[in-house]
Write an enzyme that holds these catalytic residues in place. Structure first.
Site, short mmCIF file in Angstrom:
data_model
loop_
_atom_site.label_atom_id
_atom_site.label_comp_id
_atom_site.label_asym_id
_atom_site.label_seq_id
_atom_site.Cartn_x
_atom_site.Cartn_y
_atom_site.Cartn_z
N ASP A 144 49.76 34.54 58.52
CA ASP A 144 50.88 33.68 58.84
C ASP A 144 52.06 34.60 59.20
O ASP A 144 51.99 35.82 59.05
CB ASP A 144 51.19 32.75 57.65
CG ASP A 144 51.94 31.51 58.08
OD1 ASP A 144 51.86 30.48 57.39
OD2 ASP A 144 52.61 31.56 59.14
C1 GLC Z 1 54.88 29.28 60.18
C2 GLC Z 1 53.91 28.38 59.45
C3 GLC Z 1 52.54 28.30 60.09
C4 GLC Z 1 52.66 28.50 61.59
C5 GLC Z 1 53.15 29.92 61.83
C6 GLC Z 1 53.33 30.21 63.33
O1 GLC Z 1 55.65 29.99 59.25
O2 GLC Z 1 53.71 28.64 58.07
O3 GLC Z 1 52.02 27.00 59.76
O4 GLC Z 1 51.39 28.30 62.20
O5 GLC Z 1 54.37 30.19 61.15
O6 GLC Z 1 54.36 29.44 63.83
#
Ligand code: GLC
Length: 719
Positions: A262
């Site tokens: 993430d």
């Molecule tokens: C965010 C979220 C995740 C998302 C990622 C990319 O912090 O936790 O769900 O896919 O970043 O945007």
């Protein structure tokens, strides 16, 4: 040696590490001045950025093509970048938030909606979406419940598998289709106190019983990518958690696809306090098979040194790179680096009639009628209808994660009602516009006056769409601002008031339940929300949504969920007047205000004849179960027939009720159908103290109805 192996053999270590990184498009398109912050903070060189393997978020097809073209001109290996984005519940034509869509109990609708999103996103240059999010939840305080399908893994898994079918279509390599990424693995929804990114402490047994099935259902449905969660799970952040990443994901489940972190989750191992520096963070993530580092720079800065120091071998690096190359090959990027992106096609698809029709149907079938004393549906023959409240003409109904959806694209309730009745029959007033201000009553007089002059009132209330979603958690689930006071005054002025809610979570609507004759939640319904709401209110459509997450009486009950154990002192099964020394509260009911699986209809469905083919099941036999459902009304409707079971005695405590099957049916007025289910021994299995997934012989009950409210029950034995 095949094409990819040949490619790998000619790559430098820096090239290889580049494939294991992903950065925001802004680092490639903004002027240096605009991005000195993140770029400098990341400590990345232009060579690093040029070697990166994938891009997160970008503004347009042209931007995607420019980045791809520039990259391919400079990359000696000519390996295309992949382009990824969060297409959660629509790209530009937006459908209900997943917590709403789950209430449709309709995998077909979920698949249709994902097809709409895939067509629009793919034409817009997106190749991979970070969807489905299948975190299991029990606590409405957590802002990200809006992205989930609630508290039953069976429903979550069914809807998520349908989304994956919708996004993958006839092949993720084809234009018009996307690859998916299941997230957030694992247990993110169990954040203590409902506070985002907070620790999760749950037994492995509970984890396997409730939290893991959703992710596994997605892998079984073909999701090629997994995103670990930010949270620590039993003391170790997911991305560095050997039990999650190695024992379960890679070994037990045999997942050989790509794992992507993430956003800066590897960097967050430092504030988590499990890595002293970026090098240790990179080591922890890589040894737990995180293939792509999203928006942090540990791999670029330290992976080569870790290999030179013998911590990792180049073969381990090659294995990770090969997973990424295979994924890009699966996407067809080596043949078409643009993946069929077509800006003109995208513009034709955005908000087109076909897509609007799909998302309007989804919005209508996701709505849940929570209360109706008979006021709804309203008659179109009414002379005057007042549409009142901060959400009466509010375009902010797409929800938190609405990708490129634009609020101005949405239809509001006022627009929907006016389209049905005509301008002359509709009056409106905001009542209280500033939901952050607990004293905003300036509009009350106008609202009360509008209510008094109307034959009926549609009172549109809710929480702002940025009160839920990532990082947006609440300790108070009531309607923000002066909305409860507004409701009291409007309903006192005109008792014929139906409340329409816009919400990203179960709210504390206990006051509204007392004073409003009708309550309909639309969740955040997306582009066609206002039209769908109007059609439901005036009976053009018949509500059929059922809750996938319990509505508490108040926040003090959180976490609250339907599939709970009985305890040694069950309150609701002792004497009604019994007080104290039971598992209950002295100041609140024990059961939720509205239970899982609950939702009203304008039709009246009657159940009868719950019949079992046998009262004994063996380990290798099934029981055929049938039940009759009759539509005892003059209005066609849809009903979600829900089959629950209870395992009366187990080696561990078992829930008092567990949904094991459901089927959504349509019934014409007066029509009766027989719905059949096959109950298998596998449906009775649970995780015992040794972590075995087993069933145990003994007595079981089957129930028809919805949680906490069953209309038919029968017993059988597993022998
Ligand atoms: C965010 C979220 C995740 C998302 C990622 C990319 O912090 O936790 O769900 O896919 O970043 O945007």
């Amino acid at each position: 040696m095949n094409r990819l192996e040949k490619l790998l053999s000619q790559m430098s270590i820096h090239d290889k590490i580049g494939q294991l990184t992903q950065y925001n498009a802004a680092l490639y398109t903004k002027t240096t001045a605009e991005i000195t912050g993140p770029k400098a903070k990341l400590g990345l060189t232009d060579e690093d950025l040029a070697a990166a393997g994938s891009i997160l978020n970008f503004a347009s097809v042209q931007e995607m093509k420019d980045i791809q073209d520039k990259h391919l001109q400079n990359d000696p290996n000519k390996i295309p970048m992949s382009f990824m984005m969060d297409v959660i519940h629509g790209y530009r034509t937006i459908f209900p938030i997943p917590l709403g869509l789950g209430c449709s109990f309709d995998p077909e609708i979920a698949e249709e909606c994902s097809r709409v999103a895939a067509r629009e996103a793919s034409a817009s240059g997106v190749q991979v979406t970070f969807t489905p999010m299948v975190d299991y939840v029990r606590d409405a305080r957590w802002g990200r419940v809006m992205e989930t399908c609630g508290e039953e893994p069976l429903v979550t898994g069914a809807l998520a598998a349908a989304q994956i079918r919708g996004f993958h279509g006839d092949g993720m390599e084809k234009p018009g289709n996307l690859a998916t990424c299941v997230k957030h693995y694992a247990g993110y929804g169990g954040a203590e106190a409902g506070r985002d990114y907070n620790l999760v402490e749950v037994s492995e047994r509970e984890l396997r019983e409730y939290y893991l099935p959703g992710y596994k259902a997605c892998l079984d449905a073909g999701a090629p990518m997994v995103m670990p969660s930010f949270n620590s799970l039993n003391g170790i952040p997911s991305i560095a958690n050997p039990m999650l990443m190695q024992k379960i994901l890679r070994q037990e489940w045999g997942f050989d696809g790509v794992v992507i972190s993430d956003y800066n989750a590897i960097g967050e191992l430092l504030p988590h306090g499990v890595a002293a520096d970026q090098k240790e963070a990179a080591k922890l993530a890589f040894e737990n098979t995180c293939d792509i580092e999203m928006c942090s720079s540990g791999y670029f800065h330290h992976l080569e040194a870790l290999i030179k120091e013998g911590i990792f071998t180049e073969e381990q690096l090659d294995a990770a790179v090969m997973r990424v190359l295979k994924f890009k090959d699966q996407l067809g990027l080596f043949d078409d680096p643009y993946h069929g992106a077509d800006a003109e096609l995208a513009e034709r698809l955005f908000l087109c009639d076909e897509h609007r029709a799909v998302v309007k149907k989804a919005a209508a079938e996701s709505a849940v009628l929570l209360k109706n004393d008979g006021l709804l549906p309203l008659s179109e023959k009414l002379n005057k209808v007042a549409v009142i409240g901060p959400f009466a003409d509010n375009h902010g109904i797409n929800g938190f994660w609405s990708c490129n959806g634009k609020d101005e694209d949405t239809t509001t309730v006022l627009q929907g009602v006016t389209a049905l009745l005509g301008d002359d029959k509709v009056v409106t007033a905001v009542g209280c516009g500033n939901l952050w201000d607990d004293n905003d009553t300036a509009g009350f007089a106008e609202a009360v006056a509008a209510a008094k002059e109307a034959d009926a009132v549609i009172l549109c209330l809710g929480e702002p769409q940025n009160y839920s979603g990532e990082g947006n958690c609440r300790t108070d689930l009531r309607l923000p601002g002066m909305q409860e006071e507004l409701a009291k005054q409007v309903i006192a002025a005109n008792p014929n008031t139906a409340v329409v809610l816009f919400n990203g979570r179960p709210l504390d609507v206990s006051l509204l339940h007392k004073i409003a004759p009708a309550i309909l939640t639309m969740w955040f319904p997306g582009t066609e929300g206002g039209n769908a709401a109007a059609e439901l209110i005036f009976g053009k459509r018949n509500p059929c949504g059922k809750l996938t997450m319990s509505f508490p009486h108040n926040v003090g009950q959180c976490p609250i969920y339907y599939n709970h154990p009985n305890t040694g002192r069950p309150r609701w099964r002792s004497q009604p007047d019994h007080r104290g020394y039971a598992s209950d509260y002295i100041d609140c009911a024990t059961l939720p205000l509205y239970s899982f699986g609950y939702g009203l209809s304008y039709s009246n469905f009657q159940y009868s004849d719950l019949i079992l083919s046998s009262r004994e099941m063996t380990m290798d036999s099934n029981i055929q179960v049938s039940v009759k459902v009759r539509n005892d009304s003059d209005r066609a409707g849809k009903e979600v027939v829900q089959l629950y079971m209870r395992d009366l005695v187990g080696s561990v405590v078992r829930p008092v009720q567990q949904l094991i099957a459901f089927e959504k049916i349509s019934l014409e007025p007066g029509e009766e159908k027989t719905v059949s289910f096959t109950v298998t021994e596998e449906m009775l299995r649970f995780y015992d103290m040794e972590g075995r997934h087993i069933s145990e012989k003994g007595d079981f009950t089957l129930m028809i109805g919805h949680a906490d409210h069953f209309v038919l029950t029968e017993k059988f034995q597993l022998v």
